[in-house]
Write a protein that holds these residues in place. Structure first.
Motif, PDB file in Angstrom:
ATOM      1  N   SER A   1      75.882 104.007  64.558  1.00 39.12           N
ATOM      2  CA  SER A   1      77.149 103.294  65.580  1.00 39.12           C
ATOM      3  C   SER A   1      76.062 102.696  66.485  1.00 39.12           C
ATOM      4  O   SER A   1      76.566 101.543  66.816  1.00 39.12           O
ATOM      5  CB  SER A   1      77.948 104.486  65.961  1.00 39.12           C
ATOM      6  N   LEU A   2      75.172 103.087  67.127  1.00 40.11           N
ATOM      7  CA  LEU A   2      74.501 102.544  68.186  1.00 40.11           C
ATOM      8  C   LEU A   2      73.765 101.192  67.403  1.00 40.11           C
ATOM      9  O   LEU A   2      73.866  99.901  68.150  1.00 40.11           O
ATOM     10  CB  LEU A   2      73.353 103.233  68.713  1.00 40.11           C
ATOM     11  N   VAL A   3      73.122 101.319  66.451  1.00 40.17           N
ATOM     12  CA  VAL A   3      72.431 100.040  65.793  1.00 40.17           C
ATOM     13  C   VAL A   3      73.847  99.024  65.290  1.00 40.17           C
ATOM     14  O   VAL A   3      73.576  97.925  65.765  1.00 40.17           O
ATOM     15  CB  VAL A   3      71.783 100.453  64.601  1.00 40.17           C
ATOM     16  N   VAL A   4      74.660  99.588  64.792  1.00 40.21           N
ATOM     17  CA  VAL A   4      76.017  98.604  64.415  1.00 40.21           C
ATOM     18  C   VAL A   4      76.640  97.838  65.648  1.00 40.21           C
ATOM     19  O   VAL A   4      76.656  96.693  65.650  1.00 40.21           O
ATOM     20  CB  VAL A   4      76.891  99.081  63.791  1.00 40.21           C
ATOM     21  N   MET A   5      76.795  98.551  66.744  1.00 44.36           N
ATOM     22  CA  MET A   5      77.306  97.977  67.768  1.00 44.36           C
ATOM     23  C   MET A   5      76.265  97.192  68.564  1.00 44.36           C
ATOM     24  O   MET A   5      76.527  96.016  69.190  1.00 44.36           O
ATOM     25  CB  MET A   5      77.816  99.109  68.845  1.00 44.36           C
ATOM     26  N   GLY A   6      74.857  97.594  68.439  1.00 44.68           N
ATOM     27  CA  GLY A   6      73.928  96.625  69.159  1.00 44.68           C
ATOM     28  C   GLY A   6      73.903  95.328  68.395  1.00 44.68           C
ATOM     29  O   GLY A   6      73.371  94.324  69.110  1.00 44.68           O
ATOM     30  N   LEU A   7      73.893  95.316  67.156  1.00 43.11           N
ATOM     31  CA  LEU A   7      73.388  94.075  66.272  1.00 43.11           C
ATOM     32  C   LEU A   7      75.028  93.312  66.491  1.00 43.11           C
ATOM     33  O   LEU A   7      74.839  91.984  66.682  1.00 43.11           O
ATOM     34  CB  LEU A   7      73.470  94.479  64.730  1.00 43.11           C
ATOM     35  N   VAL A   8      75.953  93.784  66.548  1.00 45.18           N
ATOM     36  CA  VAL A   8      77.136  92.775  66.994  1.00 45.18           C
ATOM     37  C   VAL A   8      77.219  92.361  68.155  1.00 45.18           C
ATOM     38  O   VAL A   8      77.342  91.198  68.374  1.00 45.18           O
ATOM     39  CB  VAL A   8      78.524  93.640  66.535  1.00 45.18           C
ATOM     40  N   SER A   9      76.639  93.188  69.412  1.00 41.52           N
ATOM     41  CA  SER A   9      76.590  92.654  70.475  1.00 41.52           C
ATOM     42  C   SER A   9      75.510  91.577  70.612  1.00 41.52           C
ATOM     43  O   SER A   9      75.664  90.442  71.517  1.00 41.52           O
ATOM     44  CB  SER A   9      76.432  93.665  71.738  1.00 41.52           C
ATOM     45  N   ALA A  10      74.507  91.816  69.795  1.00 44.12           N
ATOM     46  CA  ALA A  10      73.418  90.769  69.892  1.00 44.12           C
ATOM     47  C   ALA A  10      73.790  89.396  69.188  1.00 44.12           C
ATOM     48  O   ALA A  10      73.437  88.306  69.808  1.00 44.12           O
ATOM     49  CB  ALA A  10      72.261  91.120  69.233  1.00 44.12           C
ATOM     50  N   VAL A  11      74.613  89.502  68.228  1.00 40.97           N
ATOM     51  CA  VAL A  11      75.325  88.150  67.618  1.00 40.97           C
ATOM     52  C   VAL A  11      76.268  87.557  68.614  1.00 40.97           C
ATOM     53  O   VAL A  11      76.141  86.513  68.648  1.00 40.97           O
ATOM     54  CB  VAL A  11      75.831  88.794  66.315  1.00 40.97           C
ATOM     55  N   PHE A  12      77.072  88.212  69.324  1.00 45.96           N
ATOM     56  CA  PHE A  12      77.845  87.803  70.498  1.00 45.96           C
ATOM     57  C   PHE A  12      77.035  87.097  71.477  1.00 45.96           C
ATOM     58  O   PHE A  12      77.396  86.017  71.783  1.00 45.96           O
ATOM     59  CB  PHE A  12      79.013  88.952  71.005  1.00 45.96           C
ATOM     60  N   ALA A  13      75.891  87.674  71.981  1.00 44.07           N
ATOM     61  CA  ALA A  13      75.199  87.103  72.787  1.00 44.07           C
ATOM     62  C   ALA A  13      74.283  85.894  72.623  1.00 44.07           C
ATOM     63  O   ALA A  13      74.334  85.152  73.257  1.00 44.07           O
ATOM     64  CB  ALA A  13      74.231  88.370  73.358  1.00 44.07           C
ATOM     65  N   LEU A  14      73.940  86.114  71.360  1.00 46.77           N
ATOM     66  CA  LEU A  14      73.279  84.829  70.957  1.00 46.77           C
ATOM     67  C   LEU A  14      74.300  83.491  70.633  1.00 46.77           C
ATOM     68  O   LEU A  14      74.069  82.449  71.190  1.00 46.77           O
ATOM     69  CB  LEU A  14      72.774  84.925  69.442  1.00 46.77           C
ATOM     70  N   SER A  15      75.323  83.801  69.936  1.00 44.39           N
ATOM     71  CA  SER A  15      76.621  83.045  70.089  1.00 44.39           C
ATOM     72  C   SER A  15      76.944  82.227  71.583  1.00 44.39           C
ATOM     73  O   SER A  15      77.198  81.197  71.774  1.00 44.39           O
ATOM     74  CB  SER A  15      77.700  83.342  69.316  1.00 44.39           C
ATOM     75  N   ALA A  16      77.034  83.276  72.571  1.00 43.98           N
ATOM     76  CA  ALA A  16      77.314  82.728  73.904  1.00 43.98           C
ATOM     77  C   ALA A  16      76.013  81.871  74.540  1.00 43.98           C
ATOM     78  O   ALA A  16      76.372  80.808  75.128  1.00 43.98           O
ATOM     79  CB  ALA A  16      77.513  83.763  74.698  1.00 43.98           C
ATOM     80  N   LEU A  17      74.960  82.083  74.073  1.00 45.79           N
ATOM     81  CA  LEU A  17      73.638  81.544  74.363  1.00 45.79           C
ATOM     82  C   LEU A  17      73.599  79.979  73.736  1.00 45.79           C
ATOM     83  O   LEU A  17      73.252  78.967  74.335  1.00 45.79           O
ATOM     84  CB  LEU A  17      72.506  82.416  73.949  1.00 45.79           C
ATOM     85  N   ALA A  18      74.072  80.071  72.544  1.00 52.15           N
ATOM     86  CA  ALA A  18      74.164  78.524  71.681  1.00 52.15           C
ATOM     87  C   ALA A  18      75.104  77.989  72.345  1.00 52.15           C
ATOM     88  O   ALA A  18      75.151  76.447  72.164  1.00 52.15           O
ATOM     89  CB  ALA A  18      74.196  78.950  70.358  1.00 52.15           C
ATOM     90  N   ALA A  19      76.200  78.400  72.830  1.00 56.15           N
ATOM     91  CA  ALA A  19      77.239  77.492  73.543  1.00 56.15           C
ATOM     92  C   ALA A  19      77.149  77.082  74.483  1.00 56.15           C
ATOM     93  O   ALA A  19      77.546  76.056  75.161  1.00 56.15           O
ATOM     94  CB  ALA A  19      78.789  78.575  73.325  1.00 56.15           C
ATOM     95  N   ALA A  20      75.955  77.817  75.373  1.00 56.10           N
ATOM     96  CA  ALA A  20      75.776  77.378  76.706  1.00 56.10           C
ATOM     97  C   ALA A  20      74.902  75.972  76.595  1.00 56.10           C
ATOM     98  O   ALA A  20      74.886  75.364  77.690  1.00 56.10           O
ATOM     99  CB  ALA A  20      74.914  78.268  77.437  1.00 56.10           C
ATOM    100  N   PHE A  21      74.310  75.775  75.646  1.00 58.49           N
ATOM    101  CA  PHE A  21      73.559  74.580  75.476  1.00 58.49           C
ATOM    102  C   PHE A  21      74.174  73.661  74.751  1.00 58.49           C
ATOM    103  O   PHE A  21      74.555  72.819  74.030  1.00 58.49           O
ATOM    104  CB  PHE A  21      72.129  75.039  74.422  1.00 58.49           C
TER     105      PHE A  21
END
Length: 97
Positions: free
Chosen positions: A77-97
């Motif tokens: 569960s930690l790995v799954v939630m970490g991967l999902v949050s990393a995807v959302f973080a990368l999408s937010a970072l990509a949206a900032a550019f």
């Protein structure tokens, strides 16, 4: 004294179920919440998923391998939630550019 079951249920299905619940929860929180509110709620949700893992494994009623199954539920569960949050973080970072 009760007799052991001839074909006991596979307790690993409970581990997979907890992983699926953590995936659905992380995706739901990632979509619904803002970027600032995401991390605290993911931590709270992870705590709930760990408790769910305990409850599911206790419901199976098998003592053999209990710690390993609960640990697999929590770690997965930690790995799954970490991967999902990393995807959302990368999408937010990509949206900032």
């Amino acid at each position: 004294m009760s007799e052991p079951a001839l074909a006991p249920r596979n307790a690993f299905h409970g581990v997979i179920a907890v992983w699926i619940v953590s995936l659905v929860t992380a995706l739901t929180l990632g979509v619904v919440l803002s970027e600032q509110d995401r991390v605290p709620w993911l931590v709270i949700a992870f705590g709930g998923v760990v408790l769910l893992g305990f409850a599911v494994q206790l419901a199976y009623g098998r003592a053999q391998g209990f710690i390993a199954r609960v640990a697999a539920s929590a770690a997965g569960s930690l790995v799954v939630m970490g991967l999902v949050s990393a995807v959302f973080a990368l999408s937010a970072l990509a949206a900032a550019f």
